[in-house]
Structures are given as C-alpha cells and as structure tokens.
Scaffold this motif. Structure first.
Motif, PDB file in Angstrom:
ATOM      1  N   PHE A   1       0.816  -1.207   0.000  1.00 39.08           N
ATOM      2  CA  PHE A   1       0.000   0.000   0.000  1.00 39.08           C
ATOM      3  C   PHE A   1       0.854   1.263   0.000  1.00 39.08           C
ATOM      4  CE2 PHE A   1      -1.709   3.458   2.598  1.00 39.08           C
ATOM      5  CZ  PHE A   1      -2.772   3.842   1.800  1.00 39.08           C
ATOM      6  N   PHE A   2       2.001   1.223   0.650  1.00 43.23           N
ATOM      7  CA  PHE A   2       2.815   2.430   0.758  1.00 43.23           C
ATOM      8  C   PHE A   2       3.364   2.868  -0.602  1.00 43.23           C
ATOM      9  CE2 PHE A   2       3.404   0.742   5.205  1.00 43.23           C
ATOM     10  CZ  PHE A   2       2.499   1.635   5.754  1.00 43.23           C
ATOM     11  N   ASP A   3       3.603   1.919  -1.497  1.00 39.71           N
ATOM     12  CA  ASP A   3       3.976   2.281  -2.866  1.00 39.71           C
ATOM     13  C   ASP A   3       2.796   2.942  -3.566  1.00 39.71           C
ATOM     14  OD1 ASP A   3       6.592   1.305  -2.689  1.00 39.71           O
ATOM     15  OD2 ASP A   3       5.979  -0.723  -3.270  1.00 39.71           O
ATOM     16  N   GLU A   4       1.588   2.409  -3.341  1.00 40.83           N
ATOM     17  CA  GLU A   4       0.399   2.990  -3.971  1.00 40.83           C
ATOM     18  C   GLU A   4       0.094   4.376  -3.422  1.00 40.83           C
ATOM     19  OE1 GLU A   4      -2.705   0.097  -3.441  1.00 40.83           O
ATOM     20  OE2 GLU A   4      -2.099  -0.977  -5.267  1.00 40.83           O
ATOM     21  N   LEU A   5       0.418   4.592  -2.158  1.00 42.17           N
ATOM     22  CA  LEU A   5       0.196   5.910  -1.571  1.00 42.17           C
ATOM     23  C   LEU A   5       0.959   6.969  -2.357  1.00 42.17           C
ATOM     24  CD1 LEU A   5      -1.161   7.391   0.813  1.00 42.17           C
ATOM     25  CD2 LEU A   5       0.908   6.966   2.154  1.00 42.17           C
ATOM     26  N   ARG A   6       2.132   6.603  -2.841  1.00 46.97           N
ATOM     27  CA  ARG A   6       2.926   7.542  -3.644  1.00 46.97           C
ATOM     28  C   ARG A   6       2.497   7.536  -5.108  1.00 46.97           C
ATOM     29  NH1 ARG A   6       7.326   6.019  -4.700  1.00 46.97           N
ATOM     30  NH2 ARG A   6       7.401   3.954  -3.770  1.00 46.97           N
ATOM     31  N   THR A   7       2.405   6.334  -5.710  1.00 48.18           N
ATOM     32  CA  THR A   7       2.195   6.254  -7.148  1.00 48.18           C
ATOM     33  C   THR A   7       0.753   6.538  -7.572  1.00 48.18           C
ATOM     34  OG1 THR A   7       1.834   3.853  -7.016  1.00 48.18           O
ATOM     35  CG2 THR A   7       4.096   4.610  -7.383  1.00 48.18           C
ATOM     36  N   LYS A   8      -0.233   6.095  -6.784  1.00 51.54           N
ATOM     37  CA  LYS A   8      -1.635   6.291  -7.148  1.00 51.54           C
ATOM     38  C   LYS A   8      -2.225   7.562  -6.547  1.00 51.54           C
ATOM     39  CE  LYS A   8      -3.168   1.552  -8.040  1.00 51.54           C
ATOM     40  NZ  LYS A   8      -4.128   0.485  -7.651  1.00 51.54           N
ATOM     41  N   PHE A   9      -1.777   7.905  -5.346  1.00 46.61           N
ATOM     42  CA  PHE A   9      -2.416   9.002  -4.627  1.00 46.61           C
ATOM     43  C   PHE A   9      -1.553  10.246  -4.521  1.00 46.61           C
ATOM     44  CE2 PHE A   9      -4.511   5.132  -3.339  1.00 46.61           C
ATOM     45  CZ  PHE A   9      -5.850   5.476  -3.465  1.00 46.61           C
TER      46      PHE A   9
ATOM     47  N   SER B   1       1.189  11.008  -2.779  1.00 43.20           N
ATOM     48  CA  SER B   1       1.848  11.399  -1.542  1.00 43.20           C
ATOM     49  C   SER B   1       3.362  11.427  -1.741  1.00 43.20           C
ATOM     50  CB  SER B   1       1.501  10.409  -0.428  1.00 43.20           C
ATOM     51  OG  SER B   1       2.323  10.589   0.702  1.00 43.20           O
ATOM     52  N   THR B   2       4.035  12.282  -0.990  1.00 45.76           N
ATOM     53  CA  THR B   2       5.495  12.312  -1.057  1.00 45.76           C
ATOM     54  C   THR B   2       6.093  11.070  -0.429  1.00 45.76           C
ATOM     55  OG1 THR B   2       5.564  13.552   1.036  1.00 45.76           O
ATOM     56  CG2 THR B   2       5.641  14.819  -1.023  1.00 45.76           C
ATOM     57  N   GLY B   3       5.336  10.353   0.378  1.00 47.14           N
ATOM     58  CA  GLY B   3       5.830   9.146   1.008  1.00 47.14           C
ATOM     59  C   GLY B   3       6.788   9.457   2.142  1.00 47.14           C
ATOM     60  N   GLY B   4       7.698   8.543   2.393  1.00 43.15           N
ATOM     61  CA  GLY B   4       8.649   8.713   3.485  1.00 43.15           C
ATOM     62  C   GLY B   4       8.262   7.884   4.688  1.00 43.15           C
ATOM     63  N   PRO B   5       9.221   7.618   5.570  1.00 45.45           N
ATOM     64  CA  PRO B   5       8.961   6.772   6.742  1.00 45.45           C
ATOM     65  C   PRO B   5       7.820   7.271   7.624  1.00 45.45           C
ATOM     66  CG  PRO B   5      11.317   7.028   6.426  1.00 45.45           C
ATOM     67  CD  PRO B   5      10.655   7.953   5.447  1.00 45.45           C
ATOM     68  N   PHE B   6       7.712   8.595   7.799  1.00 42.76           N
ATOM     69  CA  PHE B   6       6.656   9.050   8.691  1.00 42.76           C
ATOM     70  C   PHE B   6       5.279   8.966   8.045  1.00 42.76           C
ATOM     71  CE2 PHE B   6       3.906  11.913  11.055  1.00 42.76           C
ATOM     72  CZ  PHE B   6       4.083  11.387  12.329  1.00 42.76           C
TER      73      PHE B   6
ATOM     74  N   LEU C   1       1.421  15.120   7.022  1.00 42.08           N
ATOM     75  CA  LEU C   1       0.352  15.996   6.549  1.00 42.08           C
ATOM     76  C   LEU C   1       0.064  15.762   5.075  1.00 42.08           C
ATOM     77  CD1 LEU C   1       1.423  19.266   8.390  1.00 42.08           C
ATOM     78  CD2 LEU C   1      -0.717  18.033   8.755  1.00 42.08           C
ATOM     79  N   ASP C   2       1.113  15.533   4.297  1.00 40.99           N
ATOM     80  CA  ASP C   2       0.932  15.281   2.872  1.00 40.99           C
ATOM     81  C   ASP C   2       0.185  13.969   2.640  1.00 40.99           C
ATOM     82  OD1 ASP C   2       1.824  16.194   0.047  1.00 40.99           O
ATOM     83  OD2 ASP C   2       2.376  14.081   0.103  1.00 40.99           O
ATOM     84  N   ALA C   3       0.525  12.942   3.434  1.00 40.74           N
ATOM     85  CA  ALA C   3      -0.178  11.666   3.313  1.00 40.74           C
ATOM     86  C   ALA C   3      -1.642  11.819   3.702  1.00 40.74           C
ATOM     87  CB  ALA C   3       0.495  10.613   4.190  1.00 40.74           C
ATOM     88  N   ALA C   4      -1.914  12.589   4.758  1.00 45.58           N
ATOM     89  CA  ALA C   4      -3.293  12.826   5.182  1.00 45.58           C
ATOM     90  C   ALA C   4      -4.096  13.504   4.080  1.00 45.58           C
ATOM     91  CB  ALA C   4      -3.313  13.663   6.459  1.00 45.58           C
ATOM     92  N   ALA C   5      -3.482  14.472   3.407  1.00 47.31           N
ATOM     93  CA  ALA C   5      -4.171  15.180   2.330  1.00 47.31           C
ATOM     94  C   ALA C   5      -4.403  14.268   1.132  1.00 47.31           C
ATOM     95  CB  ALA C   5      -3.358  16.402   1.903  1.00 47.31           C
ATOM     96  N   ALA C   6      -3.428  13.415   0.845  1.00 46.71           N
ATOM     97  CA  ALA C   6      -3.521  12.548  -0.334  1.00 46.71           C
ATOM     98  C   ALA C   6      -4.705  11.605  -0.265  1.00 46.71           C
ATOM     99  CB  ALA C   6      -2.227  11.745  -0.491  1.00 46.71           C
ATOM    100  N   VAL C   7      -5.137  11.244   0.951  1.00 50.00           N
ATOM    101  CA  VAL C   7      -6.264  10.327   1.086  1.00 50.00           C
ATOM    102  C   VAL C   7      -7.531  11.053   1.548  1.00 50.00           C
ATOM    103  CG1 VAL C   7      -4.881   8.251   1.416  1.00 50.00           C
ATOM    104  CG2 VAL C   7      -5.433   9.684   3.393  1.00 50.00           C
ATOM    105  N   GLY C   8      -7.582  12.354   1.340  1.00 50.11           N
ATOM    106  CA  GLY C   8      -8.818  13.092   1.568  1.00 50.11           C
ATOM    107  C   GLY C   8      -9.860  12.697   0.536  1.00 50.11           C
TER     108      GLY C   8
END
Length: 296
Positions: free
Chosen positions: A151-159, A161-166, A244-251
């Motif tokens: 899922f973490f790859d999809e968070l970046r590629t599909k949604f 997000s900048t990704g990253g450990p946090f 914050l970027d991840a939170a926005a990406a899944v709004g």
C-alpha cells in the motif's frame, strides 16, 4: 524519523502472514477496476471489509512457519527499523502502544494492546476476507490492524503522496486511533450507514487522524516499558510535513477528483484533504486527546 539503533523491538505485537494461503477464502474483490473502486471506498475506513460489502467468510490467516518467522528473525533492533520497512512497522506499533498504555492509565482506564497483521494479496479476519485493494484497515471483531506493505507504494504512485517513513507511521497510528476508539466505544458511531461532510463516519476518521497526531507529539518522549528509553529518537518538521501530505492525499475530495473526475461531498466517509490535515495537526499541536472531539 529515526529510531534508537540499540532499542529492542517487540515482534509479538506484529503477526506476519505474508505469503500464506487463506483456507477456503473467497475474497470478492480482485484487481483492475473492482480493486480500484474497493481501494477508493475502503481506504482507512476504520472497520473491517465486511462492512464495505467487499468480503465473504471469516477465515483466520493460515501462516506457514517460515512466514511467521520472517519478522521475528529480521526485526530485532531499532537499527533494523531504520533500514527495513517491515521492521519500521514493528517499531511504530511498539511506539504507538507504548504511548496509549500509560495515557489510558492516566485517564483511569485500561488499554488492551492490538496486533498488526502484515499480509499480502488477501487475508482472513473476524470481519471477513479482504483483498489488499481495501487498503489498511482495523477490524473491531478481532481488534487487529491489517496492512499490506504494498500500500505504501500505492500511496505515492496512485495518490501522489510524497511518502517517506513518517507517512507510513501516520497510516499505522491512524489505524491504532481506531483501536483507541473501539476501546472507548466511539468507533461504532461510524457504522450508522450515513455519509457526507458532517456524518459520523467522517468524524470518526478525523478523530483517528487527531489521535495519530497526539502520538506523534509525544513519541520521542514516550519511554518503552522494557528499556525506559523512547523507541523513536528523532522526529522533525520534514517528517510532520510528510504525514500531513499523506493525510491530504487520502482526503475524500482528492480521491474523488482523481478517480471520478468530480467531488461529491454528500458521499464522503473520511473528510477532505484540508480536514484530515487540520485534525492530524490539531493532535500534534496540542498533544491532548481531549482536543480531538470531532463530534462537537
């Protein structure tokens, strides 16, 4: 985001069933369009896939001895958490629960720990059998968090997000926010079948974001029960920006605009990008779960 290299990880809080087969499992969600729709609907829903109509059966994961040993063998220290994604999840789970145990005691309550189950492709839960397409979720029936690391790859590629450990840590902490809600009796408020900007479903998700922020505020000062030292040794502004970027990406608005070309607030289940950022930051800024009352 950096963990103490010398910290000991507690792998008992994570069950690794990657590569296992689900006996008799009949997940109704596959790849392609169906999987994409499931992901959009199910992402961070906070309840098991059964409530989404995406599953059948209630089979438990059947893990081989080799898959069960993978995390236990390779994730021993904070140094492992700093270099391997699955070990990082173990460390985050440990840190999150290190915080909630004393926080509950401070409030006169008792915290019951929850396991995270790492799986691949599909998994059996007390809430039904789920495909990875559902995204990370918490099942109140067995009080476990379920996560496919893909899922973490999809968070970046599909949604986007900048990704990253946090960003990964935010996802895990959000799901444990649902566990906190389940223990407190508020999670069930999301299951009244209503959607929309002001629905209980949205309020529950935003509160879980806020709880994730509360943990983040205290993470570098929360001692591990076994060592007396915090597992997380550093967390900086760049890490919080990734969260914050991840939170926005899944709004809901971002997801709807991307996948259906229009925004329909009446069908929201998680809140807008702005709302999700706002409530995560509310928790992080105040460090007080009492400031996470999204139901007011």
């Amino acid at each position: 985001m950096q963990f103490d290299d010398d910290a000991d990880l507690d792998t008992s809080e994570v069950q690794d069933v990657r590569g296992s087969r689900i006996p008799g499992g009949r997940a109704t969600v596959g790849g392609g369009i169906a999987g994409l729709i499931a992901l959009v609907l199910g992402l961070f829903f906070g309840v098991g896939p059964e409530q989404l109509g995406l599953s059948s059966g209630n089979d438990e994961p059947a893990a081989s001895s080799s898959s069960l040993a993978q995390v236990q063998q390779s994730c021993r220290t904070g140094q492992d958490a700093n270099t391997k994604d699955d070990c990082r999840i173990v460390a985050v789970v440990n840190s999150v629960q290190d915080f909630w145990r004393p926080e509950f005691r401070r409030r006169g309550a008792s915290y019951s720990p929850a396991q995270t189950v790492l799986f691949s492709n599909r998994v059996g839960t007390a809430c039904g059998t789920a495909s990875s397409a559902v995204g990370p979720f918490y099942c109140p029936g067995d009080r476990k968090v379920y996560l496919d690391l893909g899922f973490f790859d999809e968070l970046r590629t599909k949604f986007g997000s900048t990704g990253g450990p946090f960003a990964q840590a935010y996802v895990v902490a959000h799901e444990y926010g649902h566990h906190v809600q389940n223990l407190m009796g508020t999670l069930q408020r999301s299951q009244d079948g209503r959607t929309g900007r002001d629905s209980n479903a949205v309020k529950v998700e935003l509160q879980a974001d806020c709880y994730a922020g509360v943990w983040a505020r205290h993470a570098t000062r929360t001692p591990d029960d076994r060592t007396g030292k915090p597992l997380l040794s550093s967390l900086d502004d760049a890490d919080i920006r990734d969260g914050l970027d991840a939170a926005a990406a899944v709004g809901d608005d971002r997801i709807q605009e991307k996948f259906q070309g229009r925004v329909t607030p009446e069908s929201w289940t998680h809140g807008s990008a702005e709302q999700r950022q706002q409530w995560f930051y509310q928790g992080y800024r105040t460090g007080d779960m009492g400031q996470c009352n999204t139901f007011r």
